[in-house]
Design a protein around this motif. Structure first.
Motif, mmCIF file in Angstrom:
data_model
loop_
_atom_site.group_PDB
_atom_site.id
_atom_site.type_symbol
_atom_site.label_atom_id
_atom_site.label_comp_id
_atom_site.label_asym_id
_atom_site.label_seq_id
_atom_site.Cartn_x
_atom_site.Cartn_y
_atom_site.Cartn_z
ATOM 1 N N ALA A 258 1.053 -1.355 -0.080
ATOM 2 C CA ALA A 258 0.117 -0.190 0.271
ATOM 3 C C ALA A 258 0.797 1.273 0.171
ATOM 4 C CB ALA A 258 -0.725 0.205 0.723
ATOM 5 N N TRP A 259 1.490 1.569 0.735
ATOM 6 C CA TRP A 259 3.285 2.244 0.682
ATOM 7 C C TRP A 259 3.320 2.526 -0.374
ATOM 8 C CZ3 TRP A 259 7.582 4.140 0.342
ATOM 9 C CH2 TRP A 259 8.072 5.086 0.953
ATOM 10 N N LEU A 260 3.537 1.829 -0.771
ATOM 11 C CA LEU A 260 4.438 1.572 -2.579
ATOM 12 C C LEU A 260 3.447 2.399 -3.178
ATOM 13 C CD1 LEU A 260 7.038 -1.595 -2.298
ATOM 14 C CD2 LEU A 260 7.806 0.563 -2.234
ATOM 15 N N LEU A 261 2.531 2.151 -2.962
ATOM 16 C CA LEU A 261 1.310 2.229 -4.351
ATOM 17 C C LEU A 261 1.130 3.564 -4.357
ATOM 18 C CD1 LEU A 261 -1.099 -0.558 -4.376
ATOM 19 C CD2 LEU A 261 0.608 0.063 -6.248
ATOM 20 N N ILE A 262 1.127 4.098 -2.958
ATOM 21 C CA ILE A 262 0.549 5.473 -3.209
ATOM 22 C C ILE A 262 2.193 6.304 -3.139
ATOM 23 C CG2 ILE A 262 0.220 7.516 -0.677
ATOM 24 C CD1 ILE A 262 -1.588 5.082 0.263
ATOM 25 N N ASP A 263 3.609 6.329 -2.585
ATOM 26 C CA ASP A 263 4.409 6.670 -3.042
ATOM 27 C C ASP A 263 4.611 6.727 -4.615
ATOM 28 O OD1 ASP A 263 6.792 7.691 -2.691
ATOM 29 O OD2 ASP A 263 7.782 5.917 -2.654
ATOM 30 N N GLU A 264 4.437 6.185 -5.329
ATOM 31 C CA GLU A 264 4.708 5.362 -6.851
ATOM 32 C C GLU A 264 3.572 6.999 -7.698
ATOM 33 O OE1 GLU A 264 5.302 2.496 -9.649
ATOM 34 O OE2 GLU A 264 2.808 2.309 -8.933
ATOM 35 N N LEU A 265 2.304 7.087 -6.844
ATOM 36 C CA LEU A 265 0.992 7.552 -7.352
ATOM 37 C C LEU A 265 1.746 8.529 -6.329
ATOM 38 C CD1 LEU A 265 -2.339 8.465 -8.473
ATOM 39 C CD2 LEU A 265 -2.931 7.826 -6.024
ATOM 40 N N ASN A 266 1.873 9.471 -5.688
ATOM 41 C CA ASN A 266 2.228 11.135 -5.532
ATOM 42 C C ASN A 266 3.660 11.115 -6.046
ATOM 43 O OD1 ASN A 266 0.267 11.296 -3.777
ATOM 44 N ND2 ASN A 266 1.570 10.783 -1.477
ATOM 45 N N ARG A 267 4.598 10.545 -6.522
ATOM 46 C CA ARG A 267 5.495 10.826 -7.831
ATOM 47 C C ARG A 267 5.030 10.841 -8.861
ATOM 48 N NH1 ARG A 267 8.716 6.980 -7.792
ATOM 49 N NH2 ARG A 267 7.503 5.152 -6.267
ATOM 50 N N ALA A 268 4.136 10.462 -9.385
ATOM 51 C CA ALA A 268 2.987 10.485 -10.549
ATOM 52 C C ALA A 268 2.459 12.087 -11.052
ATOM 53 C CB ALA A 268 2.401 9.510 -11.065
ATOM 54 N N LEU A 269 2.174 12.122 -10.082
ATOM 55 C CA LEU A 269 1.469 13.861 -9.371
ATOM 56 C C LEU A 269 2.036 15.094 -9.835
ATOM 57 C CD1 LEU A 269 -1.441 12.315 -7.356
ATOM 58 C CD2 LEU A 269 -1.393 12.508 -10.459
ATOM 59 N N LYS A 270 1.281 16.026 -9.873
ATOM 60 C CA LYS A 270 2.365 17.351 -9.764
ATOM 61 C C LYS A 270 2.388 17.515 -8.533
ATOM 62 C CE LYS A 270 0.919 18.917 -14.335
ATOM 63 N NZ LYS A 270 0.503 20.315 -15.107
ATOM 64 N N THR A 271 0.673 17.286 -7.861
ATOM 65 C CA THR A 271 0.559 17.619 -6.051
ATOM 66 C C THR A 271 0.096 16.274 -5.431
ATOM 67 O OG1 THR A 271 -1.625 18.465 -6.274
ATOM 68 C CG2 THR A 271 0.302 20.091 -6.330
ATOM 69 N N PRO A 272 0.693 16.203 -4.504
ATOM 70 C CA PRO A 272 0.569 14.470 -3.837
ATOM 71 C C PRO A 272 -1.256 14.571 -3.518
ATOM 72 C CG PRO A 272 2.071 15.739 -2.171
ATOM 73 C CD PRO A 272 1.794 16.453 -3.017
ATOM 74 N N ALA A 273 -1.678 13.088 -3.500
ATOM 75 C CA ALA A 273 -2.789 12.821 -3.835
ATOM 76 C C ALA A 273 -3.144 12.440 -1.909
ATOM 77 C CB ALA A 273 -2.622 11.697 -4.121
ATOM 78 N N VAL A 274 -2.274 12.018 -1.271
ATOM 79 C CA VAL A 274 -1.917 11.483 -0.308
ATOM 80 C C VAL A 274 -1.068 12.430 0.928
ATOM 81 C CG1 VAL A 274 -1.932 9.649 1.533
ATOM 82 C CG2 VAL A 274 -2.630 9.465 -0.699
ATOM 83 N N ALA A 275 -1.252 12.861 1.583
ATOM 84 C CA ALA A 275 -0.464 13.617 2.772
ATOM 85 C C ALA A 275 -0.357 12.595 4.406
ATOM 86 C CB ALA A 275 -1.136 14.851 3.087
ATOM 87 N N THR A 276 0.847 12.777 5.124
ATOM 88 C CA THR A 276 0.873 11.559 5.777
ATOM 89 C C THR A 276 1.526 12.490 6.728
ATOM 90 O OG1 THR A 276 3.167 10.838 4.915
ATOM 91 C CG2 THR A 276 1.100 8.833 4.424
ATOM 92 N N ALA A 277 1.322 11.741 8.651
ATOM 93 C CA ALA A 277 1.913 12.095 9.239
ATOM 94 C C ALA A 277 2.435 11.429 9.866
ATOM 95 C CB ALA A 277 0.524 12.573 10.263
ATOM 96 N N ALA A 278 3.592 12.085 10.799
ATOM 97 C CA ALA A 278 4.710 10.267 10.872
ATOM 98 C C ALA A 278 3.863 9.514 12.487
ATOM 99 C CB ALA A 278 6.046 10.927 11.911
ATOM 100 N N GLY A 279 3.754 8.592 12.762
ATOM 101 C CA GLY A 279 3.240 7.944 13.872
ATOM 102 C C GLY A 279 4.762 8.193 15.134
ATOM 103 N N GLY A 280 3.650 8.571 16.597
ATOM 104 C CA GLY A 280 4.256 8.631 17.582
ATOM 105 C C GLY A 280 3.505 7.768 18.708
ATOM 106 N N ALA A 281 3.738 8.670 19.985
ATOM 107 C CA ALA A 281 2.270 7.724 21.460
ATOM 108 C C ALA A 281 1.359 7.489 20.194
ATOM 109 C CB ALA A 281 2.688 8.680 22.476
ATOM 110 N N LYS A 282 0.801 9.022 20.068
ATOM 111 C CA LYS A 282 -0.967 8.084 19.102
ATOM 112 C C LYS A 282 -0.897 7.659 17.903
ATOM 113 C CE LYS A 282 -2.591 11.795 22.497
ATOM 114 N NZ LYS A 282 -3.711 12.925 22.295
ATOM 115 N N GLY A 283 0.187 7.665 17.277
ATOM 116 C CA GLY A 283 0.011 7.179 15.746
ATOM 117 C C GLY A 283 -0.144 8.529 15.196
#
Length: 107
Positions: A42-67
């Motif tokens: 899933a992560w690889l597909l999202i990364d590939e998609l984000n790289r193919a677009l002018k602006t990313p389709a998905v924004a991610t936040a790093a995990g932590g105590a609350k994920g």
């Protein structure tokens, strides 16, 4: 429908389904699980998609105590909407041919 850029499938039904699942769950892990897919895939597909677009389709936040978490961007939402509209239009335009094609399938 698949949209390719060179050898890469930039946009296709699997990536759109993943975006829709991510939108519902707010998490790459949960979206992957709902589609019976590994997190890594899933992560690889999202990364590939984000790289193919002018602006990313998905924004991610790093995990932590609350994920962490992930969300569709405005671009991601527009992509899903446009993709589904194209599918709907193609289905209507090609209905007779789809019926003929279905007759060729074993039952």
């Amino acid at each position: 429908m698949r949209v390719t850029v060179g050898e890469t499938i930039a946009i296709g039904p699997g990536k759109i389904a993943l975006l829709e699942a991510l939108d519902e769950t707010g998490s790459i892990t949960a979206a992957a699980r709902s589609l019976d897919m590994s997190y890594r895939r899933a992560w690889l597909l999202i990364d590939e998609l984000n790289r193919a677009l002018k602006t990313p389709a998905v924004a991610t936040a790093a995990g932590g105590a609350k994920g962490g978490g992930s969300a569709l961007t405005e671009s991601g939402r527009a992509l899903v909407t446009l993709y589904r509209q194209i599918e709907d239009n193609a289905l209507v335009a090609c209905k007779p041919e789809i019926r003929q094609l279905m007759k060729l399938l074993a039952t």
